[in-house]
Design an enzyme around this catalytic site. Sequence first.
Site, PDB file in Angstrom:
ATOM      1  N   TYR A 160      44.369  31.854  -0.573  1.00 11.48           N
ATOM      2  CA  TYR A 160      43.185  31.090  -0.160  1.00 11.48           C
ATOM      3  C   TYR A 160      42.905  31.322   1.330  1.00 11.48           C
ATOM      4  CZ  TYR A 160      40.645  26.983   1.607  1.00 11.48           C
ATOM      5  OH  TYR A 160      39.756  26.169   2.266  1.00 11.48           O
TER       6      TYR A 160
HETATM    7  N1  NAD Z   1      38.596  19.459   2.034  1.00 12.89           N
HETATM    8  C1  NAD Z   1      39.314  20.001   3.000  1.00 12.89           C
HETATM    9  O1  NAD Z   1      40.277  19.413   3.498  1.00 12.89           O
HETATM   10  C2  NAD Z   1      38.960  21.365   3.534  1.00 12.89           C
HETATM   11  C3  NAD Z   1      39.757  21.907   4.561  1.00 12.89           C
HETATM   12  C4  NAD Z   1      39.424  23.162   5.060  1.00 12.89           C
HETATM   13  C5  NAD Z   1      38.319  23.834   4.573  1.00 12.89           C
HETATM   14  N2  NAD Z   1      37.580  23.288   3.568  1.00 12.89           N
HETATM   15  C6  NAD Z   1      36.427  24.032   3.077  1.00 12.89           C
HETATM   16  O2  NAD Z   1      35.316  23.160   3.096  1.00 12.89           O
HETATM   17  C7  NAD Z   1      34.432  23.481   2.020  1.00 12.89           C
HETATM   18  C8  NAD Z   1      34.158  22.249   1.158  1.00 12.89           C
HETATM   19  O3  NAD Z   1      35.409  21.803   0.629  1.00 12.89           O
HETATM   20  P1  NAD Z   1      35.486  20.542  -0.354  1.00 12.89           P
HETATM   21  O4  NAD Z   1      36.819  19.946  -0.152  1.00 12.89           O
HETATM   22  O5  NAD Z   1      34.264  19.729  -0.215  1.00 12.89           O
HETATM   23  O6  NAD Z   1      35.499  21.298  -1.761  1.00 12.89           O
HETATM   24  P2  NAD Z   1      34.749  20.961  -3.153  1.00 12.89           P
HETATM   25  O7  NAD Z   1      35.462  21.764  -4.194  1.00 12.89           O
HETATM   26  O8  NAD Z   1      34.669  19.496  -3.344  1.00 12.89           O
HETATM   27  O9  NAD Z   1      33.279  21.527  -2.924  1.00 12.89           O
HETATM   28  C9  NAD Z   1      32.949  22.890  -3.082  1.00 12.89           C
HETATM   29  C10 NAD Z   1      31.709  22.983  -3.962  1.00 12.89           C
HETATM   30  O10 NAD Z   1      31.298  24.348  -4.033  1.00 12.89           O
HETATM   31  C11 NAD Z   1      30.816  24.598  -5.343  1.00 12.89           C
HETATM   32  N3  NAD Z   1      30.913  26.049  -5.600  1.00 12.89           N
HETATM   33  C12 NAD Z   1      32.056  26.798  -5.604  1.00 12.89           C
HETATM   34  N4  NAD Z   1      31.741  28.076  -5.894  1.00 12.89           N
HETATM   35  C13 NAD Z   1      30.396  28.149  -6.046  1.00 12.89           C
HETATM   36  C14 NAD Z   1      29.479  29.205  -6.347  1.00 12.89           C
HETATM   37  N5  NAD Z   1      29.898  30.447  -6.582  1.00 12.89           N
HETATM   38  N6  NAD Z   1      28.151  28.912  -6.414  1.00 12.89           N
HETATM   39  C15 NAD Z   1      27.705  27.650  -6.203  1.00 12.89           C
HETATM   40  N7  NAD Z   1      28.532  26.600  -5.923  1.00 12.89           N
HETATM   41  C16 NAD Z   1      29.868  26.854  -5.851  1.00 12.89           C
HETATM   42  C17 NAD Z   1      31.709  23.770  -6.243  1.00 12.89           C
HETATM   43  O11 NAD Z   1      31.092  23.486  -7.496  1.00 12.89           O
HETATM   44  C18 NAD Z   1      31.941  22.516  -5.397  1.00 12.89           C
HETATM   45  O12 NAD Z   1      31.029  21.484  -5.741  1.00 12.89           O
HETATM   46  C19 NAD Z   1      35.090  24.642   1.275  1.00 12.89           C
HETATM   47  O13 NAD Z   1      34.588  25.845   1.809  1.00 12.89           O
HETATM   48  C20 NAD Z   1      36.548  24.489   1.636  1.00 12.89           C
HETATM   49  O14 NAD Z   1      37.240  25.711   1.518  1.00 12.89           O
HETATM   50  C21 NAD Z   1      37.870  22.069   3.034  1.00 12.89           C
END
Ligand code: NAD
Length: 325
Positions: free
Chosen positions: A156
């Site tokens: 990841y």
């Molecule tokens: N939550 C954390 O602590 C954290 C930490 C570091 C980075 N991030 C990054 O922040 C972002 C949001 O994370 P989150 O925790 O809200 O995750 P999440 O899984 O709740 O949200 C991601 C969304 O993206 C959508 N998605 C994925 N692939 C897709 C595609 N090909 N087309 C359209 N939609 C798509 C999913 O359906 C989902 O609703 C991500 O990029 C994640 O890697 C999150």
Amino acid sequence: MTNGPGRRAVVTGAAGFIGSHLCERLLADGWRVTGIDCFTDYYAREDKQSNLTAVAEEPAFDLLERDLLGDGWQQSMQHATAVFHLAAQAGVRDSFGETFGQYAGNNLVATQRVFEAADAANAARVVWSSSSSVYGDAEAHPCREGETPTLPRSPYGVTKRACEDLARVYRTRGLAITGLRYFTVYGPRQRPDMAMRRICEALESGASFPLFGDGSQSRDFTYVTDAVDATVRCAHAEDAAELYNVGGGEEATLAHVIATLERLAGRRLALDPHPTQRGDVRRTSADVSAARRDLGWTPVVPLEQGLAAELAWVRARRSTTAVSV
Ligand SMILES: NC(=O)c1ccc[n+]([C@@H]2O[C@H](COP(=O)([O-])OP(=O)(O)OC[C@H]3O[C@@H](n4cnc5c(N)ncnc54)[C@H](O)[C@@H]3O)[C@@H](O)[C@H]2O)c1
């Protein structure tokens, strides 16, 4: 860039945890918002739909249910004031093994397609979510952008690191693009695979919590509205840098989080001990002086207050849905 009518944002991953909070904040600030999400099956569609409850009826919000790996969404970026790219396949542990293809597709390929579309559509600015995972197990703390080596320990983290290289390519072409290295974001609607959410659920249901490692691993926890505030500030900044750390500034061990949530819940957590999982790092901590200086950003929600809000949300959700464990 000021707030007000005429600002139009595209938010990918709008139905996710952070994306849905971002949509709410942008709408409250007077933006028009187009959300894009394909509701991947990483967790339940119903959860993602309910993440959108507050924005679904807003006249200034529309949702495009599209997969970024397919077509039919690119035109929404035409002259957008800002594109916020948060869609991804999140989660460190599942990125090992056969499921890596989903990470390569939804992170690397989808991100290249978003950057390409934003560039072609003359989007004024792109803000996208990288991750603290790019640092891996850093030797010195806190981690600083441009100084701490990026040595991801999970597939990841490798996809996020590769997206940073992709972003640099498009930035060199003149696209105003900034990545935010979020450090463990938490709060209401946190993804169901994340530790705090699972601890809250276990405290409420009486189920045991699988503890990987001895609980001494620590994280720089970031409350979701603080992460969103940094994200919005980035869209307003005249000369935002290529990358910023976004960390809440209150590093804590998992054992401390468990003890705090036990106190808040008035209950003991049943622990189910397991060895450390691959990809897990010992410690994360962010130097956020660059975001403070350039974006005027300061995280304001203390850990205990944020944990109380997440626990209250889990409780409310369990009382309104038939939750089975
Ligand atoms: N939550 C954390 O602590 C954290 C930490 C570091 C980075 N991030 C990054 O922040 C972002 C949001 O994370 P989150 O925790 O809200 O995750 P999440 O899984 O709740 O949200 C991601 C969304 O993206 C959508 N998605 C994925 N692939 C897709 C595609 N090909 N087309 C359209 N939609 C798509 C999913 O359906 C989902 O609703 C991500 O990029 C994640 O890697 C999150």
